[in-house]
Design a protein around this motif. Structure first.
Motif, PDB file in Angstrom:
ATOM      1  N   GLU A 171       0.827  -1.209   0.000  1.00  0.00           N
ATOM      2  CA  GLU A 171       0.000   0.000   0.000  1.00  0.00           C
ATOM      3  C   GLU A 171       0.861   1.259   0.000  1.00  0.00           C
ATOM      4  O   GLU A 171       0.576   2.229  -0.723  1.00  0.00           O
ATOM      5  N   LEU A 172       1.928   1.254   0.811  1.00  0.00           N
ATOM      6  CA  LEU A 172       2.794   2.433   0.861  1.00  0.00           C
ATOM      7  C   LEU A 172       3.645   2.553  -0.400  1.00  0.00           C
ATOM      8  O   LEU A 172       3.994   3.670  -0.807  1.00  0.00           O
ATOM      9  N   ARG A 173       3.981   1.424  -1.035  1.00  0.00           N
ATOM     10  CA  ARG A 173       4.715   1.516  -2.294  1.00  0.00           C
ATOM     11  C   ARG A 173       3.851   2.177  -3.361  1.00  0.00           C
ATOM     12  O   ARG A 173       4.341   3.016  -4.136  1.00  0.00           O
ATOM     13  N   ARG A 174       2.563   1.811  -3.393  1.00  0.00           N
ATOM     14  CA  ARG A 174       1.671   2.458  -4.363  1.00  0.00           C
ATOM     15  C   ARG A 174       1.519   3.944  -4.051  1.00  0.00           C
ATOM     16  O   ARG A 174       1.452   4.781  -4.971  1.00  0.00           O
ATOM     17  N   LEU A 175       1.476   4.286  -2.761  1.00  0.00           N
ATOM     18  CA  LEU A 175       1.391   5.697  -2.390  1.00  0.00           C
ATOM     19  C   LEU A 175       2.635   6.453  -2.831  1.00  0.00           C
ATOM     20  O   LEU A 175       2.536   7.602  -3.294  1.00  0.00           O
ATOM     21  N   SER A 176       3.811   5.846  -2.701  1.00  0.00           N
ATOM     22  CA  SER A 176       5.052   6.500  -3.134  1.00  0.00           C
ATOM     23  C   SER A 176       5.040   6.753  -4.634  1.00  0.00           C
ATOM     24  O   SER A 176       5.456   7.816  -5.106  1.00  0.00           O
ATOM     25  N   VAL A 177       4.567   5.756  -5.402  1.00  0.00           N
ATOM     26  CA  VAL A 177       4.490   5.938  -6.853  1.00  0.00           C
ATOM     27  C   VAL A 177       3.516   7.071  -7.205  1.00  0.00           C
ATOM     28  O   VAL A 177       3.798   7.915  -8.070  1.00  0.00           O
ATOM     29  N   SER A 178       2.382   7.112  -6.518  1.00  0.00           N
ATOM     30  CA  SER A 178       1.419   8.197  -6.763  1.00  0.00           C
ATOM     31  C   SER A 178       2.006   9.555  -6.396  1.00  0.00           C
ATOM     32  O   SER A 178       1.775  10.554  -7.082  1.00  0.00           O
ATOM     33  N   PHE A 179       2.792   9.587  -5.303  1.00  0.00           N
ATOM     34  CA  PHE A 179       3.427  10.846  -4.900  1.00  0.00           C
ATOM     35  C   PHE A 179       4.418  11.310  -5.969  1.00  0.00           C
ATOM     36  O   PHE A 179       4.485  12.509  -6.277  1.00  0.00           O
TER      37      PHE A 179
END
Length: 467
Positions: free
Chosen positions: A221-229
């Motif tokens: 979940e946090l990896r996807r958030l990093s990509v979105s950021f």
């Protein structure tokens, strides 16, 4: 956040360890006391079978020797009472019993067997009292009472509990050791996002691309958030870069036709019909105003890019800009004065102090009336240098001070004053890029006081964060 996660893990591990440890401590203590009770009950029943004949025949000579021997070997006091509760052997009297012991003796004399006692805590020093009836042909002839010290039992129980407590503490320590890398793994993307936010701000100021924060580590979940950021940061920096490029390019591209327009209007002077002279003059003024606006837009576009800091001589910058503005000020009947502390230096981009002074002095000259005084004051406060410009014009209302540095904002009370509303915005942005702040005040006596707070120059020429 890492500390909070560790606390949560420790609370969960602690609850599990304490729950299991408490259950284990309870069951081991109960098992030890049950075993102790069973052994003493067996001995009591055995003694009860031995005293049947002496109680029937009322002869207890041999009984005293048996009871003394039992006490010497096991450390347990054994007493025999008759059916009416009196000691059978006067040489072996029964010590006064507590309520529990008396209840068990009464139950034995009524023909009932002793029941397993409730769990005793280690700090409970009461002895274990067991009473068994002596039955002859179904008739109660007396009872045997054993009084067993529990100190040794409780000592072993405390040792067991200490081992369990040590195991619980060890489980907590292992929980911390195991959870540290897990928490670090979970929070790694969060830390990268936190650092990336600052890098995005720096990249926006510098006009460059932000360093990506996604590195394929941490929970999905946090990896996807990093990509979105990263996508968001790329979009934001690209949009701001396009905006700056548009402002700069549009300003440059408009200067050429505007210059040609001004030349053509100037060449028409003297060749315009007398009825159109006023319109011709107004067109020249509007062209001049548009040229000034383009210059300010270019200055604003330049302030959107950060520049390296250097040691800037405040005295030289103030003197230079005051001399540049003095002819216009004297032409409009204004006085320019300088006071405060000399010999100051600030850490700022080259030309930043001059840009700020130009914007603030231009605003002060436009808003002042003939006979007014404009004062430039410099002073050092801790690690900051304040450059203040104060005029004695109409000033601004309290609700207008916060909006005065907005782009293209102008006070309704000064709509008749020439300007585009970009001067103070340029000054504020320039000061921010230098790590300082711009403050507007309404001093006693009226007017407006604009204070630029910049970091005093150090030996390394760097600026500290603004307080």
């Amino acid at each position: 956040m890492r500390a909070r996660l560790l606390v949560i893990v420790l609370v969960v591990v602690g609850l599990v360890a304490v729950g299991l440890g408490g259950l284990l401590a309870y069951t081991t203590a109960q098992a030890a006391q049950e075993n102790f009770f069973t052994r003493r009950l067996t001995d009591t029943v055995y003694v009860a079978s031995l005293v049947q004949r002496p109680l029937t025949e009322a002869t207890g000579a041999d009984l005293d020797a048996l009871l003394d021997r039992y006490r010497q070997v096991y450390g347990v006091s054994v007493h025999v009472v008759t059916a009416d509760g009196t000691p059978f052997a006067p040489s072996n009297p029964l010590d006064p019993l507590d309520a529990t012991g008396r209840e068990r003796l009464d139950a034995a004399l009524a023909g009932r067997r002793s029941q397993s006692p409730m769990l005793q805590m280690p700090w409970d020093e009461r002895p274990l009292v067991i009473a068994e009836p002596v039955l002859v042909d179904g008739e109660v002839r007396g009872a045997v009472v054993t009084v067993s010290p529990t100190a040794a039992l409780h000592e072993r129980q405390l040792e067991t509990w200490a081992l369990i407590a040590a195991a619980v503490l060890l489980a907590l320590a292992l929980g911390v050791l195991v959870s540290l890398p897990v928490v670090r793994w979970i929070l790694h993307p969060v830390r990268r996002l936190d650092e990336g936010t600052g890098r995005v701000a720096s990249a926006v100021l510098a006009g460059g691309a932000a360093e990506p924060v996604a590195d394929d580590s941490g929970p999905p979940e946090l990896r996807r958030l990093s990509v979105s950021f990263d996508r968001m940061a790329e979009t934001v920096t690209g949009a701001l870069a396009a905006q700056r490029a548009f402002v700069a390019d549009a300003s440059h591209q408009l200067r050429n036709p505007l210059t040609a327009l001004r030349l053509r209007l100037s060449n028409l002077q003297g060749h315009v019909d007398e009825a159109a002279t006023d319109d011709h003059g107004a067109a020249l003024e509007e062209a001049e105003r548009l040229s000034t606006l383009l210059d300010q837009l270019l200055a604003l576009a330049r302030t959107e890019r950060s520049a390296p800091l250097a040691d800037v001589d405040v005295d030289a910058a103030v003197s230079d800009r005051m001399e540049a503005w003095r002819p216009l000020a004297e032409h409009t009947g204004l006085r320019l004065e300088r006071d405060g502390q000399p010999g100051l230096k600030v850490a700022a981009p080259v030309g930043a102090v001059e840009t700020v002074l130009d914007a603030v002095l231009d605003n002060a000259v436009k808003c002042s009336s003939p006979g007014d005084t404009i004062t430039v004051h410099t002073v050092r406060s801790d690690d900051r240098v304040e450059i203040a410009v104060r005029d004695t014009g109409p000033g601004l209302g309290p609700d207008e001070l916060e909006r005065a540095t907005d782009r293209f904002w102008r006070s309704p009370s000064q709509s008749n004053v020439d300007g585009s509303g970009l001067g103070l915005a340029i000054a504020a942005r320039t000061v921010e890029l230098a790590g300082g702040s711009l403050r507007l005040e309404t001093p006693d006596g009226g007017g407006l006081r604009v204070v630029a707070r910049l970091t005093a120059a150090g030996q390394d020429g760097t600026a500290a964060p603004d307080r």
